[in-house]
Scaffold this motif. Structure first.
Motif, PDB file in Angstrom:
ATOM      1  N   ARG A  65       0.863  -1.175   0.000  1.00 48.54           N
ATOM      2  CA  ARG A  65       0.000   0.000   0.000  1.00 48.54           C
ATOM      3  C   ARG A  65       0.896   1.219   0.000  1.00 48.54           C
ATOM      4  O   ARG A  65       1.917   1.260   0.701  1.00 48.54           O
ATOM      5  CB  ARG A  65      -0.906   0.021   1.221  1.00 48.54           C
ATOM      6  CG  ARG A  65      -1.871   1.205   1.197  1.00 48.54           C
ATOM      7  CD  ARG A  65      -3.106   0.960   2.020  1.00 48.54           C
ATOM      8  NE  ARG A  65      -4.195   1.832   1.599  1.00 48.54           N
ATOM      9  CZ  ARG A  65      -5.473   1.546   1.719  1.00 48.54           C
ATOM     10  NH1 ARG A  65      -5.837   0.386   2.209  1.00 48.54           N
ATOM     11  NH2 ARG A  65      -6.408   2.401   1.339  1.00 48.54           N
ATOM     12  N   GLU A  85      -3.417   2.549 -12.452  1.00 47.90           N
ATOM     13  CA  GLU A  85      -4.307   1.412 -12.692  1.00 47.90           C
ATOM     14  C   GLU A  85      -3.541   0.269 -13.359  1.00 47.90           C
ATOM     15  O   GLU A  85      -3.759  -0.906 -13.044  1.00 47.90           O
ATOM     16  CB  GLU A  85      -5.486   1.847 -13.554  1.00 47.90           C
ATOM     17  CG  GLU A  85      -6.486   2.737 -12.829  1.00 47.90           C
ATOM     18  CD  GLU A  85      -7.549   3.290 -13.749  1.00 47.90           C
ATOM     19  OE1 GLU A  85      -7.560   2.903 -14.943  1.00 47.90           O
ATOM     20  OE2 GLU A  85      -8.369   4.113 -13.294  1.00 47.90           O
ATOM     21  N   GLN A  88      -1.480  -1.487 -10.801  1.00 48.31           N
ATOM     22  CA  GLN A  88      -2.292  -2.347  -9.948  1.00 48.31           C
ATOM     23  C   GLN A  88      -2.600  -3.675 -10.639  1.00 48.31           C
ATOM     24  O   GLN A  88      -2.693  -4.723  -9.991  1.00 48.31           O
ATOM     25  CB  GLN A  88      -3.583  -1.628  -9.580  1.00 48.31           C
ATOM     26  CG  GLN A  88      -4.279  -2.210  -8.354  1.00 48.31           C
ATOM     27  CD  GLN A  88      -5.347  -1.288  -7.822  1.00 48.31           C
ATOM     28  OE1 GLN A  88      -6.068  -0.642  -8.591  1.00 48.31           O
ATOM     29  NE2 GLN A  88      -5.461  -1.201  -6.510  1.00 48.31           N
ATOM     30  N   LEU A  94      -1.388  -4.702  -4.780  1.00 46.59           N
ATOM     31  CA  LEU A  94      -1.068  -3.299  -4.554  1.00 46.59           C
ATOM     32  C   LEU A  94      -2.329  -2.459  -4.337  1.00 46.59           C
ATOM     33  O   LEU A  94      -3.300  -2.556  -5.074  1.00 46.59           O
ATOM     34  CB  LEU A  94      -0.287  -2.736  -5.750  1.00 46.59           C
ATOM     35  CG  LEU A  94       0.105  -1.253  -5.675  1.00 46.59           C
ATOM     36  CD1 LEU A  94       1.111  -1.023  -4.561  1.00 46.59           C
ATOM     37  CD2 LEU A  94       0.661  -0.784  -7.016  1.00 46.59           C
ATOM     38  N   MET A  95      -2.283  -1.620  -3.309  1.00 46.35           N
ATOM     39  CA  MET A  95      -3.344  -0.645  -3.059  1.00 46.35           C
ATOM     40  C   MET A  95      -2.679   0.722  -2.914  1.00 46.35           C
ATOM     41  O   MET A  95      -1.536   0.816  -2.456  1.00 46.35           O
ATOM     42  CB  MET A  95      -4.124  -0.986  -1.779  1.00 46.35           C
ATOM     43  CG  MET A  95      -4.806  -2.352  -1.823  1.00 46.35           C
ATOM     44  SD  MET A  95      -5.716  -2.701  -0.295  1.00 46.35           S
ATOM     45  CE  MET A  95      -7.026  -1.501  -0.419  1.00 46.35           C
ATOM     46  N   TYR A  96      -3.393   1.759  -3.323  1.00 50.46           N
ATOM     47  CA  TYR A  96      -2.786   3.086  -3.247  1.00 50.46           C
ATOM     48  C   TYR A  96      -3.851   4.147  -2.979  1.00 50.46           C
ATOM     49  O   TYR A  96      -5.034   3.972  -3.264  1.00 50.46           O
ATOM     50  CB  TYR A  96      -2.024   3.417  -4.532  1.00 50.46           C
ATOM     51  CG  TYR A  96      -2.861   3.419  -5.787  1.00 50.46           C
ATOM     52  CD1 TYR A  96      -3.499   4.577  -6.226  1.00 50.46           C
ATOM     53  CD2 TYR A  96      -3.017   2.248  -6.537  1.00 50.46           C
ATOM     54  CE1 TYR A  96      -4.274   4.571  -7.374  1.00 50.46           C
ATOM     55  CE2 TYR A  96      -3.781   2.244  -7.693  1.00 50.46           C
ATOM     56  CZ  TYR A  96      -4.401   3.402  -8.100  1.00 50.46           C
ATOM     57  OH  TYR A  96      -5.172   3.404  -9.240  1.00 50.46           O
TER      58      TYR A  96
END
Length: 280
Positions: A65, A85, A88, A94-96
């Motif tokens: 993250r 995007e 990801q 993965l998170m953001y």
């Protein structure tokens, strides 16, 4: 450990821009070290490290993250969101979270005022069209026939705030808004603050200078609404130089970019901490 901060730059072929971007990333690493927060930077195009490489490196170090902050003074283009995007998809875990763009933060406007005042202070010194500062040429004043001893009141001096220029009308409108805010908050003693753009959309730098001349300005100070030195800044100076060559009666001065500095780092850190509030 807090989520890392990923600074995203548009990218440039210019080595000076890349070097200053790199120095700014290093400054933030030092500033956020006490928070145990990693800091990385990557470009969308035209320069290294590429965004994909920076994200891959963070993921390899165990980060899943992060806070992604476009290092931009204007509205975030769709290119930034499309790039994240894609990352990801490459890294499904993965998170953001996004940090807000930098401008027009009051501290950014204050930095522009500093660059304006620095350029105005140069007026009392002997003017040279091009001088060497460090390892690269910096344009200080357009070579004109105006006598250095000529006294010009602030009310006879105009300012041209120069943005990058975009196909996005809202982004261009934002630069006009910044010009108005800058005039009212920091440059109200001057004749006016006109808006111009480096490319893509009118008016260009010559158009902004011409408007100031027709308004009766005896001196114009060009203030780039740009973060770092590089090819974009050189184009601003080149356009001002070309216009000045044809209008020797107008005293034209060129200011520096905002540049790598502590105040700019303060703004970025605030954007980072703001985004952390949404991290569970």
């Amino acid at each position: 450990m807090k989520p890392p901060l990923l600074l995203i730059g548009q990218g440039s072929h210019d080595d000076a821009y890349a070097a200053e971007f790199g120095r700014f990333v290093h400054r933030l690493r030092c500033r956020l070290d006490h928070l145990a927060a990693d800091v990385s930077g990557g470009y969308l195009e035209r320069a290294t490290p590429r965004l994909s490489d920076s994200v891959a490196s963070l993921v390899a170090r165990g980060h899943h993250r992060l806070v992604a902050l476009p290092l931009s003074l204007s509205r975030v283009s769709d290119d930034f969101s499309a790039a994240m995007e894609l990352e990801q998809k490459r890294h499904p875990t993965l998170m953001y979270d996004y940090g807000r763009p930098l401008g027009p933060d009051p501290r950014v406007l204050a930095l522009l005022a500093e660059r304006l005042n620095e350029a105005a202070a140069e007026i009392s010194k002997p003017a040279r069209p091009l001088e060497l500062v460090g390892a690269r040429p910096r344009l200080r004043a357009v070579d004109t026939l105006v006598e250095e001893s000529l006294h010009v009141e602030p009310g006879e001096t105009a300012v041209v705030l120069v943005g990058e220029g975009s196909t996005d009308a809202a982004a261009n409108a934002e630069v006009h808004r910044v010009s108005r805010l800058f005039w009212e908050m920091h440059a109200y003693d001057f004749m006016t603050v006109e808006t111009a753009f480096v490319s893509v959309t009118p008016p260009g730098v010559p158009g902004g200078l011409e408007r100031c001349r027709r308004l009766g300005a005896k001196r114009v100070i060009v203030v780039p609404y740009l973060l770092f030195a590089g090819g974009m800044l050189e184009r601003v100076w080149a356009q001002a130089l070309a216009y000045g060559a044809g209008h020797p009666d107008l005293d034209i001065r060129c200011a520096e970019v905002i540049g790598d500095c502590e105040t700019l780092a303060d703004v970025v850190i605030d954007r980072y901490e703001e985004a952390l509030q949404f991290v569970p």
